[in-house]
Motif scaffolding. Structure first.
Motif, PDB file in Angstrom:
ATOM      1  N   SER A 133     -83.024-105.389  91.041  1.00  0.00           N
ATOM      2  CA  SER A 133     -83.858-106.496  92.232  1.00  0.00           C
ATOM      3  C   SER A 133     -85.191-105.715  92.591  1.00  0.00           C
ATOM      4  O   SER A 133     -85.503-104.443  92.186  1.00  0.00           O
ATOM      5  CB  SER A 133     -82.960-106.454  93.324  1.00  0.00           C
ATOM      6  N   ARG A 134     -85.923-106.851  93.078  1.00  0.00           N
ATOM      7  CA  ARG A 134     -87.402-106.096  93.693  1.00  0.00           C
ATOM      8  C   ARG A 134     -86.447-105.347  95.049  1.00  0.00           C
ATOM      9  O   ARG A 134     -85.484-105.869  95.402  1.00  0.00           O
ATOM     10  CB  ARG A 134     -88.079-107.244  94.372  1.00  0.00           C
ATOM     11  N   ILE A 135     -86.959-104.194  95.480  1.00  0.00           N
ATOM     12  CA  ILE A 135     -86.573-103.541  96.375  1.00  0.00           C
ATOM     13  C   ILE A 135     -87.402-103.715  97.783  1.00  0.00           C
ATOM     14  O   ILE A 135     -88.252-103.417  98.064  1.00  0.00           O
ATOM     15  CB  ILE A 135     -86.887-102.010  96.320  1.00  0.00           C
TER      16      ILE A 135
ATOM     17  N   LEU B 267     -85.668 -96.069  89.377  1.00  0.00           N
ATOM     18  CA  LEU B 267     -86.754 -96.697  90.050  1.00  0.00           C
ATOM     19  C   LEU B 267     -87.812 -97.276  88.887  1.00  0.00           C
ATOM     20  O   LEU B 267     -88.105 -96.421  87.685  1.00  0.00           O
ATOM     21  CB  LEU B 267     -87.421 -95.896  90.911  1.00  0.00           C
ATOM     22  N   GLY B 268     -88.075 -98.464  88.970  1.00  0.00           N
ATOM     23  CA  GLY B 268     -88.895 -99.040  87.912  1.00  0.00           C
ATOM     24  C   GLY B 268     -88.402-100.341  87.464  1.00  0.00           C
ATOM     25  O   GLY B 268     -87.501-100.928  88.001  1.00  0.00           O
ATOM     26  N   TYR B 269     -88.987-100.764  86.422  1.00  0.00           N
ATOM     27  CA  TYR B 269     -88.791-102.175  85.761  1.00  0.00           C
ATOM     28  C   TYR B 269     -88.426-101.720  84.470  1.00  0.00           C
ATOM     29  O   TYR B 269     -88.976-101.220  83.622  1.00  0.00           O
ATOM     30  CB  TYR B 269     -89.931-103.147  85.812  1.00  0.00           C
TER      31      TYR B 269
ATOM     32  N   LEU C 219     -94.898-112.131  80.591  1.00  0.00           N
ATOM     33  CA  LEU C 219     -95.638-111.572  81.825  1.00  0.00           C
ATOM     34  C   LEU C 219     -94.469-111.899  82.596  1.00  0.00           C
ATOM     35  O   LEU C 219     -94.250-113.118  83.088  1.00  0.00           O
ATOM     36  CB  LEU C 219     -96.721-112.142  82.023  1.00  0.00           C
ATOM     37  N   LYS C 220     -94.049-110.776  83.583  1.00  0.00           N
ATOM     38  CA  LYS C 220     -92.858-111.314  84.534  1.00  0.00           C
ATOM     39  C   LYS C 220     -92.778-110.494  85.623  1.00  0.00           C
ATOM     40  O   LYS C 220     -93.137-109.140  85.741  1.00  0.00           O
ATOM     41  CB  LYS C 220     -91.495-111.107  83.995  1.00  0.00           C
ATOM     42  N   THR C 221     -92.905-110.819  86.779  1.00  0.00           N
ATOM     43  CA  THR C 221     -92.829-109.997  88.065  1.00  0.00           C
ATOM     44  C   THR C 221     -91.768-110.549  88.934  1.00  0.00           C
ATOM     45  O   THR C 221     -91.134-109.768  89.747  1.00  0.00           O
ATOM     46  CB  THR C 221     -93.949-109.857  88.959  1.00  0.00           C
ATOM     47  N   GLY C 222     -91.020-111.378  88.529  1.00  0.00           N
ATOM     48  CA  GLY C 222     -89.824-112.042  89.265  1.00  0.00           C
ATOM     49  C   GLY C 222     -89.280-113.286  88.403  1.00  0.00           C
ATOM     50  O   GLY C 222     -89.580-113.621  87.207  1.00  0.00           O
ATOM     51  N   GLY C 223     -88.300-114.118  89.040  1.00  0.00           N
ATOM     52  CA  GLY C 223     -87.630-115.183  88.402  1.00  0.00           C
ATOM     53  C   GLY C 223     -88.561-116.252  88.019  1.00  0.00           C
ATOM     54  O   GLY C 223     -88.123-116.986  87.163  1.00  0.00           O
ATOM     55  N   LEU C 224     -89.681-116.225  88.605  1.00  0.00           N
ATOM     56  CA  LEU C 224     -90.567-117.436  88.287  1.00  0.00           C
ATOM     57  C   LEU C 224     -90.800-117.223  86.672  1.00  0.00           C
ATOM     58  O   LEU C 224     -90.696-118.471  86.228  1.00  0.00           O
ATOM     59  CB  LEU C 224     -91.764-117.358  89.038  1.00  0.00           C
ATOM     60  N   ALA C 225     -90.891-116.240  86.070  1.00  0.00           N
ATOM     61  CA  ALA C 225     -91.327-116.173  84.743  1.00  0.00           C
ATOM     62  C   ALA C 225     -90.174-116.668  83.952  1.00  0.00           C
ATOM     63  O   ALA C 225     -90.419-116.990  82.875  1.00  0.00           O
ATOM     64  CB  ALA C 225     -91.755-114.519  84.546  1.00  0.00           C
ATOM     65  N   ASP C 226     -88.964-116.067  84.455  1.00  0.00           N
ATOM     66  CA  ASP C 226     -87.745-116.674  83.683  1.00  0.00           C
ATOM     67  C   ASP C 226     -87.715-118.054  83.529  1.00  0.00           C
ATOM     68  O   ASP C 226     -87.473-118.612  82.547  1.00  0.00           O
ATOM     69  CB  ASP C 226     -86.563-116.110  84.234  1.00  0.00           C
ATOM     70  N   ILE C 227     -87.984-118.740  84.554  1.00  0.00           N
ATOM     71  CA  ILE C 227     -87.895-120.147  84.502  1.00  0.00           C
ATOM     72  C   ILE C 227     -89.056-120.700  83.804  1.00  0.00           C
ATOM     73  O   ILE C 227     -88.858-121.784  83.029  1.00  0.00           O
ATOM     74  CB  ILE C 227     -88.165-120.694  85.912  1.00  0.00           C
TER      75      ILE C 227
HETATM   76  P1  ADP Z   1     -86.715-112.731  92.532  1.00  0.00           P
HETATM   77  O1  ADP Z   1     -87.538-113.830  91.707  1.00  0.00           O
HETATM   78  O2  ADP Z   1     -87.131-113.236  93.980  1.00  0.00           O
HETATM   79  O3  ADP Z   1     -87.419-111.463  92.303  1.00  0.00           O
HETATM   80  P2  ADP Z   1     -84.507-113.587  91.221  1.00  0.00           P
HETATM   81  O4  ADP Z   1     -83.376-113.225  91.336  1.00  0.00           O
HETATM   82  O5  ADP Z   1     -84.862-115.061  91.027  1.00  0.00           O
HETATM   83  O6  ADP Z   1     -85.446-112.768  92.106  1.00  0.00           O
HETATM   84  O7  ADP Z   1     -85.170-112.992  89.553  1.00  0.00           O
HETATM   85  C1  ADP Z   1     -85.254-111.548  89.509  1.00  0.00           C
HETATM   86  C2  ADP Z   1     -85.599-111.314  87.938  1.00  0.00           C
HETATM   87  O8  ADP Z   1     -86.096-110.018  87.662  1.00  0.00           O
HETATM   88  C3  ADP Z   1     -84.243-111.189  87.493  1.00  0.00           C
HETATM   89  O9  ADP Z   1     -84.534-111.702  85.731  1.00  0.00           O
HETATM   90  C4  ADP Z   1     -83.757-109.753  87.376  1.00  0.00           C
HETATM   91  O10 ADP Z   1     -82.956-109.327  86.376  1.00  0.00           O
HETATM   92  C5  ADP Z   1     -85.386-109.281  87.101  1.00  0.00           C
HETATM   93  N1  ADP Z   1     -85.320-107.997  87.848  1.00  0.00           N
HETATM   94  C6  ADP Z   1     -85.710-107.767  88.951  1.00  0.00           C
HETATM   95  N2  ADP Z   1     -85.861-106.478  89.093  1.00  0.00           N
HETATM   96  C7  ADP Z   1     -86.039-105.736  87.927  1.00  0.00           C
HETATM   97  C8  ADP Z   1     -86.056-104.568  87.325  1.00  0.00           C
HETATM   98  N3  ADP Z   1     -86.409-103.415  88.111  1.00  0.00           N
HETATM   99  N4  ADP Z   1     -85.975-104.149  86.154  1.00  0.00           N
HETATM  100  C9  ADP Z   1     -85.679-105.237  85.213  1.00  0.00           C
HETATM  101  N5  ADP Z   1     -85.479-106.685  85.581  1.00  0.00           N
HETATM  102  C10 ADP Z   1     -85.475-106.864  86.919  1.00  0.00           C
END
Ligand code: ADP
Length: 489
Positions: A309-311, A363-365, A14-22
């Motif tokens: 990136s998030r847009i 557009l999209g993830y 489950l990932k909406t941003g970098g938090l999940a990666d960490i």
């Molecule tokens: P934030 O957590 O502020 O969104 P980060 O750079 O710390 O920014 O982490 C963003 C993560 O989400 C990265 O792993 C990036 O590759 C991923 N990511 C962001 N947007 C998308 C997308 N549209 N599709 C795939 N991965 C995305």
């Protein structure tokens, strides 16, 4: 050292941003330095579906009278070191079993009961710390972002005598997302009335989960040394800089890292051709494949600028949009993968229509496409207004896509600007600009074009970037040292 890691997201589930990666990479990295980490997660469908061999270890009653079971199992697909990560999950379908985004409904409105959902997560952490699972109690609770930020308050304000207080570390991944709720929800959080005060979680008459974490945690960390300094200033403190300044000696910046099991062009299964710093032929093939897939002209010598990136405004979309002409006029190409603000998405699509073959937008993830973009592009754009750490510039470094970044937060800590001195001593890894202005950003674009026209210099900078030590070992050691200091305190 037994550590309970509390977060709302975890990669790859489950990932909406970098938090999940960490959250996904840290347990394994910490196992490598001798820590025993278990995760605590909400029972979102994506988590419940892969929690294997689980059993209920106990139940607790929420302050609003709901009984919540806590399950322990193995998280398939997330490494905890020797095997899958052991994880506790809140088995509360009424709170968490909802499709789509974990925080918002289909109309992108935050769920009305988010305060309950994440208060339950905080109380679950405190129950586990104080003995819910008699087989395993953590010595320290490590919470991430506002979703888990009530845990430090629950631990500190635990209503019964405890054998020994369990300390908490609260890591801020982005100070801009506070988890703020109307004062009327305070009564449902189960905290003593005195907590709703300036010396507590009250924030301009509202309840702030972020402030609960910052006020009650025994130590605060954030994800880069520069951001740790920036959030103590009024410009970047989001109204909490006073509290952060007061706690400056309990605030540490530990730079995020790259999960090299996931992000490595020599092993990446998502990309069409694998490559390494000393054998880069595959990168050119990845570029051709990416251009073909994205509808860009298949032109090997056109510098390909990319953003994943998030847009949002935070990510510098206003600069990016204003700089499109500069890229196109100089013979470059632009590729954006992202989702977010509807107006900004529309503006990107207009640019795409205006410049067929030169600008493309997905557009999209799309996780797999993100890998292909870092592999196939020449420059990774991260012109953020602010950036706690940022991951994509580090992925750009690893994949030989030179980061072009604004010099804030973790961007300043991870990219070395290419100037005459750093080119000469071979420390340059990308392009860094200062003011958040079109002029400064576009000047950096021009510098990127200039270097691109000098292939030998470009290749050297790319080599230096690809060889940067970006793995988790160093960060894991820093976290372990911090945990040890906190537990010994
Ligand atoms: P934030 O957590 O502020 O969104 P980060 O750079 O710390 O920014 O982490 C963003 C993560 O989400 C990265 O792993 C990036 O590759 C991923 N990511 C962001 N947007 C998308 C997308 N549209 N599709 C795939 N991965 C995305």
């Amino acid at each position: 050292m037994r550590v309970l890691q509390v977060s709302a997201e975890i990669f790859p589930l489950l990932k909406t941003g970098g938090l999940a990666d960490i959250a996904g990479a840290l347990p394994q990295a910490l196992a490598g330095v001798g820590c025993n980490v278990r995760a605590l997660l909400p029972g979102f469908p994506a988590i419940g579906q892969v929690l294997q061999a689980s059993r209920v270890v106990g139940e607790f009653r929420t302050p609003w009278g709901e009984s919540v079971a806590v399950r322990l199992g193995q998280l398939a697909g997330v490494s905890g070191g020797a095997g899958p990560l052991s994880a506790y999950m809140l088995d509360a379908p009424g709170l968490f079993d909802r499709p789509g985004n974990p925080y918002e409904d289909a109309a992108r409105r935050p769920y009305a009961d988010n305060h309950r959902r994440f208060a339950a997560l905080g109380w679950a952490a405190a129950h586990l710390a104080y003995g819910l699972d008699s087989d395993w109690t953590p010595q320290l609770v490590h919470c991430h972002d506002w979703h888990s930020a009530l845990a430090p308050a629950c631990l500190k304000l635990w209503p019964r005598p405890t054998p020994a207080a369990v300390p908490s570390l609260y890591t801020v991944h982005n100070l801009a997302y506070h988890g703020v709720f109307d004062a009327s929800v305070f009564g449902e959080l189960g905290l003593p009335p005195a907590a709703f005060a300036v010396d507590g979680l009250e924030f301009h008459g509202q309840v702030s989960f972020m402030k609960a974490g910052l006020y009650y945690a025994d130590h605060i960390s954030t994800v880069s040394p520069t951001y740790a300094r920036e959030i103590q200033t009024p410009e970047q403190g989001c109204g909490l800089d006073g509290l952060l300044r007061a706690r400056w000696d309990q605030l540490t910046g530990i730079l995020n890292a790259v999960d090299e099991a996931v992000w490595d062009p020599a092993k990446d299964a998502h990309i069409s051709h694998r490559y390494r710093p000393e054998r880069l032929a595959g990168k050119a093939l990845c570029k051709a494949a990416l251009q073909g897939h994205s509808g860009l002209d298949q032109q090997a010598d056109a510098p390909l600028f990319a953003m994943v990136s998030r847009i949002t405004e935070q990510k510098g979309l206003p600069l990016l949009l204003a700089g499109v002409e500069e890229i196109v006029a100089r013979g470059g190409q632009l590729l954006v993968l992202g989702s977010g603000d509807a107006d900004l998405e529309q503006a990107l699509q207009q640019q795409c229509q205006r410049h067929p073959g030169r600008v493309a937008v997905h557009l999209g993830y799309d996780e797999a496409l993100a890998h292909r973009i870092f592999a196939g592009s020449d420059i990774t754009l991260v012109p953020s207004l602010f950036e706690p750490c940022g991951l994509t510039q580090m992925y750009g470094l690893k994949y030989g896509s030179l980061p072009l970044v604004r010099g804030v937060g973790g961007l300043a800590d991870t990219v070395t600007d290419a100037d005459l001195a750093t080119l000469e001593d071979q420390t340059a890894t990308g392009f860094v600009f200062g003011p958040f202005t079109d002029a400064a950003y576009q000047h950096a674009l021009r510098r990127a074009f200039a270097l691109y026209r000098r292939p030998a210099a470009w290749a050297r900078v790319r080599q230096t970037g690809m060889r940067q030590p970006l793995g988790w070992a160093r960060a894991a050691q820093a976290y372990r040292a911090l945990y040890q200091r906190m537990v010994a305190h």
